[in-house]
Write a protein that holds these residues in place. Structure first.
Motif, PDB file in Angstrom:
ATOM      1  N   LEU A 221       0.830  -1.207   0.000  1.00 11.04           N
ATOM      2  CA  LEU A 221       0.000   0.000   0.000  1.00 11.04           C
ATOM      3  C   LEU A 221       0.861   1.253   0.000  1.00 11.04           C
ATOM      4  N   HIS A 222       1.957   1.242   0.755  1.00 12.00           N
ATOM      5  CA  HIS A 222       2.851   2.404   0.773  1.00 12.00           C
ATOM      6  C   HIS A 222       3.506   2.610  -0.591  1.00 12.00           C
ATOM      7  N   LEU A 223       3.870   1.524  -1.250  1.00 14.32           N
ATOM      8  CA  LEU A 223       4.452   1.640  -2.588  1.00 14.32           C
ATOM      9  C   LEU A 223       3.432   2.177  -3.588  1.00 14.32           C
ATOM     10  N   ALA A 224       2.194   1.709  -3.484  1.00 19.89           N
ATOM     11  CA  ALA A 224       1.167   2.100  -4.448  1.00 19.89           C
ATOM     12  C   ALA A 224       0.729   3.547  -4.255  1.00 19.89           C
ATOM     13  N   TYR A 225       0.643   3.990  -3.002  1.00 19.92           N
ATOM     14  CA  TYR A 225       0.180   5.351  -2.714  1.00 19.92           C
ATOM     15  C   TYR A 225       1.315   6.356  -2.584  1.00 19.92           C
ATOM     16  N   GLY A 226       2.519   5.965  -2.936  1.00 28.86           N
ATOM     17  CA  GLY A 226       3.625   6.909  -2.955  1.00 28.86           C
ATOM     18  C   GLY A 226       4.137   7.313  -1.600  1.00 28.86           C
ATOM     19  N   ARG A 227       4.054   6.430  -0.610  1.00 28.68           N
ATOM     20  CA  ARG A 227       4.660   6.724   0.693  1.00 28.68           C
ATOM     21  C   ARG A 227       6.092   6.206   0.759  1.00 28.68           C
ATOM     22  N   ARG A 228       6.491   5.431  -0.201  1.00 27.52           N
ATOM     23  CA  ARG A 228       7.871   4.966  -0.337  1.00 27.52           C
ATOM     24  C   ARG A 228       8.077   4.506  -1.769  1.00 27.52           C
TER      25      ARG A 228
END
Length: 333
Positions: free
Chosen positions: A86-93
């Motif tokens: 989810l972080h990769l998909a939403y641009g948190r990492r």
């Protein structure tokens, strides 16, 4: 380790397995973003050379297998792998976070590096400093162990070096360059409005959501060869212990339901800044979501009902004393 190049069929099998796992992801944005990421990786690798060197192929295969393991565990309901996806998909990492930062702080010229000149007189963008200040006041980043933190919102340049002499220009430029690189690498950029509304709809339950259906694996019946191997192991090593919780030491799989996903979406929402532009100062105002909100301290009441409830109480909340003298009973007991 193989000493021959990997065949085209082996790469195609790995690619299909990755795309299949992406289609099982329980988040709509994650399905699209992870599929686009994997497709871009395979296309860029295919465009490098017709026949990649063996070491390069082994490195790419190791990376692809790692991504496949991550997606597989995320679809099984492991919390940490699913949160990472989810972080990769939403641009948190990851790569998408850098793409969102590029959109938030565009370069001066198209196709150029964001900043190349850090000489005297350079100042960081105002909206970048505003985001860093708002990010430092967001306690949820530390609570969720996001790991991104910038203590200094502007580059701190000392006036003198350790010998008491004025700092050289090259030294000042290097300090600004390092600060800018670190600050950009630790920012949580805003999310596009369309994706943010979709995320908020998933959290509130207004956006329809159903868990994706996974293809059932083909079940194979045990053969006589397996039984012969098990018998040989029993005669060689004796009876083996039963199932333990060792494989769940780093987490356990969960049944992916809407309630389970809402908790993860809420944690993700706390790392996404909301931007509102002040029309007077023309500066951005950032706000953050929280996991738990406190109770409301004010209740709307009608005027007639309010006078009945607060009658006999002054503005300070103290009871108004009655100034009329009390009539004492003249009769004594």
């Amino acid at each position: 380790m193989s000493t021959t190049n990997f065949t085209r069929e082996a790469w195609l099998h790995l690619y299909r397995a990755l795309i299949r796992q992406c289609s099982y992801l329980p988040d709509p944005i994650a399905r699209v973003q992870m599929q686009a990421y994997i497709l871009d990786r395979f296309r860029r690798s295919a465009a490098e050379e017709k026949e990649l060197p063996l070491l390069r192929q082994q490195a790419l295969r190791k990376s692809a297998l790692s991504e496949l393991s991550l997606l597989n565990r995320a679809n099984d309901g492991y919390i940490k792998p699913l949160e990472k996806v989810l972080h990769l998909a939403y641009g948190r990492r990851g790569k998408r976070r850098h793409d969102l930062i590029e959109a938030f702080i565009p370069p001066a010229k198209k196709g150029a590096h964001p900043v190349t000149d850090f000489s005297d007189g350079w100042e960081p963008p105002s909206h970048m400093v505003a985001l860093l200040k708002a990010q430092n006041h967001n306690a949820m980043i530390t609570l969720l162990n996001a790991g991104l933190y910038v203590k200094e919102t502007t580059p701190s340049i000392p006036s003198e070096n350790i010998w008491g002499k004025p700092l050289s220009e090259s030294r000042r430029m290097n300090i600004r360059s390092r600060w800018y690189t670190k600050a950009r690498g630790n920012m949580f950029p805003p999310l596009p409005d369309k994706e943010l509304k979709l995320l908020e709809g998933l959290i509130l339950g207004t956006t329809p959501w159903t868990p994706p259906k996974r293809r059932k694996p083909v079940e194979t019946s045990p053969t006589h060869v397996d039984s012969d191997i098990n018998l040989a192991l029993f005669l060689e090593k004796g009876p083996q212990k039963g199932d333990t919780f060792e494989k769940y030491a780093d987490g356990r799989p969960h049944i992916i339901t809407r309630r389970f996903m809402q908790r993860l979406w809420k944690r993700l929402s706390c790392l996404i800044p909301r931007v509102k532009w002040d029309t007077k100062t023309r500066k951005p105002i950032f706000s953050w979501d929280v996991i738990h909100r406190g109770p409301k301290l004010a209740v709307l009441l009608e005027e007639d009902l309010a006078s009945e409830i607060f009658g006999g109480v002054d503005a300070a909340g103290k009871k108004i004393k009655d100034d009329k003298p009390q009539i004492e009973d003249s009769q004594s007991n």
